[in-house]
Design a protein around this motif. Structure first.
Motif, PDB file in Angstrom:
ATOM      1  N   GLY A 206      -4.665  19.262  52.524  1.00 37.06           N
ATOM      2  CA  GLY A 206      -3.331  19.978  52.800  1.00 37.06           C
ATOM      3  C   GLY A 206      -3.220  21.258  52.959  1.00 37.06           C
ATOM      4  O   GLY A 206      -1.883  21.863  53.291  1.00 37.06           O
ATOM      5  N   ASP A 211     -10.704  18.401  58.690  1.00 36.26           N
ATOM      6  CA  ASP A 211      -9.948  17.435  58.957  1.00 36.26           C
ATOM      7  C   ASP A 211      -9.526  16.618  57.782  1.00 36.26           C
ATOM      8  O   ASP A 211      -9.826  15.563  57.474  1.00 36.26           O
ATOM      9  CB  ASP A 211     -10.908  16.586  59.883  1.00 36.26           C
ATOM     10  N   ASP A 212      -8.387  16.879  57.269  1.00 34.40           N
ATOM     11  CA  ASP A 212      -7.660  16.361  56.146  1.00 34.40           C
ATOM     12  C   ASP A 212      -7.513  14.793  56.418  1.00 34.40           C
ATOM     13  O   ASP A 212      -7.537  14.041  55.561  1.00 34.40           O
ATOM     14  CB  ASP A 212      -6.437  17.148  55.800  1.00 34.40           C
ATOM     15  N   GLU A 213      -6.721  14.505  57.490  1.00 28.41           N
ATOM     16  CA  GLU A 213      -6.396  13.181  57.649  1.00 28.41           C
ATOM     17  C   GLU A 213      -7.354  12.337  57.941  1.00 28.41           C
ATOM     18  O   GLU A 213      -7.584  11.181  57.206  1.00 28.41           O
ATOM     19  CB  GLU A 213      -5.532  13.102  58.986  1.00 28.41           C
ATOM     20  N   ARG A 216      -9.021  11.814  54.538  1.00 30.44           N
ATOM     21  CA  ARG A 216      -8.222  10.990  53.366  1.00 30.44           C
ATOM     22  C   ARG A 216      -8.632   9.420  54.036  1.00 30.44           C
ATOM     23  O   ARG A 216      -8.629   8.569  53.114  1.00 30.44           O
ATOM     24  CB  ARG A 216      -6.909  11.303  53.548  1.00 30.44           C
ATOM     25  N   ALA A 217      -8.665   9.009  55.343  1.00 25.52           N
ATOM     26  CA  ALA A 217      -8.903   7.799  55.603  1.00 25.52           C
ATOM     27  C   ALA A 217     -10.195   7.186  55.271  1.00 25.52           C
ATOM     28  O   ALA A 217     -10.339   6.263  54.894  1.00 25.52           O
ATOM     29  CB  ALA A 217      -8.776   7.842  57.352  1.00 25.52           C
TER      30      ALA A 217
END
Length: 309
Positions: A206, A211-213, A216-217
């Motif tokens: 955050g 590559d946070d997204e 997370r995925a």
């Protein structure tokens, strides 16, 4: 099935929940109150009734009312003597399940989990369910099952009878006892089972680092795969139970408490073996869920994972 009574609306809500659970499971119902003599404990309750007299009257009157409402159910009442946590743990040892009351303090403050209930949950070897009274019903009592106090029979259970069973699991140590309890509870209710696992991302998520997204995925996909593997044998054992796996990002206690809105029951585990001798603990997730979840919460003792060779 055992219920600890102390005469408060919260404990009467636990009795109301307990009698319905006993009917569902085909179990006899045992109502217990704990009375411990203490010096200078002669102050009368309402109507000049002494605490010792009260501790006998409340379970007997509650049992009579429940027998009237459920004539086919075996209901017994007992006044036991000794420290309430010890008495309740001993009573639980002879039962499949123990139910206690917990007093509501409002949506922000959470729920009052008194010293007797806390000690009982931490020490007992059997599952314990903490039951909420309806908003406005449990005020004025200590919210503990099995300790003397005033209050008349009444109160209601803050649960949705037709709601799902919510099961929280720790993928690092799922715990067969906890999963078994969750599936069995859903099966006996003919209710869907929502299995929740929460994951707290590291602090740098955050903040624009990496590559946070994508991470997370990937984390959710890994959790989903682990959940499927952990639940596969239980799906085979309980084929009629509709199961939804819900891996999520966030604090596990918050996810479980939010899922508890409208749920029939929330199930969490705790380590049955203390980290240090003589110091049992509930665990921070179970502790937070007990204080903030609006639904009845079942805390299931589970054996620690086997030591690495």
């Amino acid at each position: 099935m055992t219920v600890g009574l102390n005469g408060t609306p919260a404990s009467m809500a636990a009795a109301d929940w307990g009698v319905r659970e006993a009917v569902l499971r085909g179990l006899p119902l045992r109502l217990v109150s704990a009375w411990e003599w203490q010096p200078f404990s002669y102050a009368p309750l309402a109507g000049n009734e002494m605490p010792e007299q009260w501790s006998v009257r409340v379970p007997e009157e509650t049992a009579a009312e429940l027998r009237r409402r459920y004539p086919g159910l075996d209901v017994t009442a007992e006044r036991l003597t000794g420290p309430p946590p010890e008495v309740l743990c001993e009573a639980a040892r002879e039962s499949e399940l123990l139910a206690l009351g917990s007093t509501g303090l409002g949506p922000l403050a959470g729920f009052l989990l008194g010293s007797v209930a806390m000690a009982t949950v931490a020490h007992t070897e059997r599952p314990v369910v903490l039951v909420r009274a309806y908003e406005g019903e449990g005020e004025g009592g200590d919210g503990e099952g099995g300790e003397a106090g005033g209050g008349e029979a009444g109160g209601g259970v803050a649960e949705a009878d037709d709601g799902a069973v919510v099961l929280g699991i720790d993928l690092s140590s799922p715990g067969d006892e906890t999963i078994r309890f969750g599936f069995a509870a859903a099966a006996v209710r003919s209710a869907p089972l929502r299995v929740i696992n929460g994951w707290n991302p590291p602090p740098y998520f955050g903040h624009g680092i990496g590559d946070d997204e994508g991470r997370r995925a990937e984390a959710i996909d890994r959790a989903a795969e682990s959940m499927r593997a952990a639940l596969a044998p239980w799906r085979e054992r309980y084929p009629a139970v509709e199961v939804t796996e819900e891996p999520g990002i966030g604090r596990p206690a918050r996810l479980l408490s939010e899922a508890g809105a409208g749920a029939g029951l929330v199930v969490v585990g705790r380590r049955a073996t203390p980290r240090r001798p003589g110091q049992p603990r509930i665990g921070h997730v179970a502790h937070a869920v007990l204080h903030h979840c609006p639904a009845p919460v079942a805390v299931v003792p589970q054996a620690p994972p086997p030591a690495a060779a």
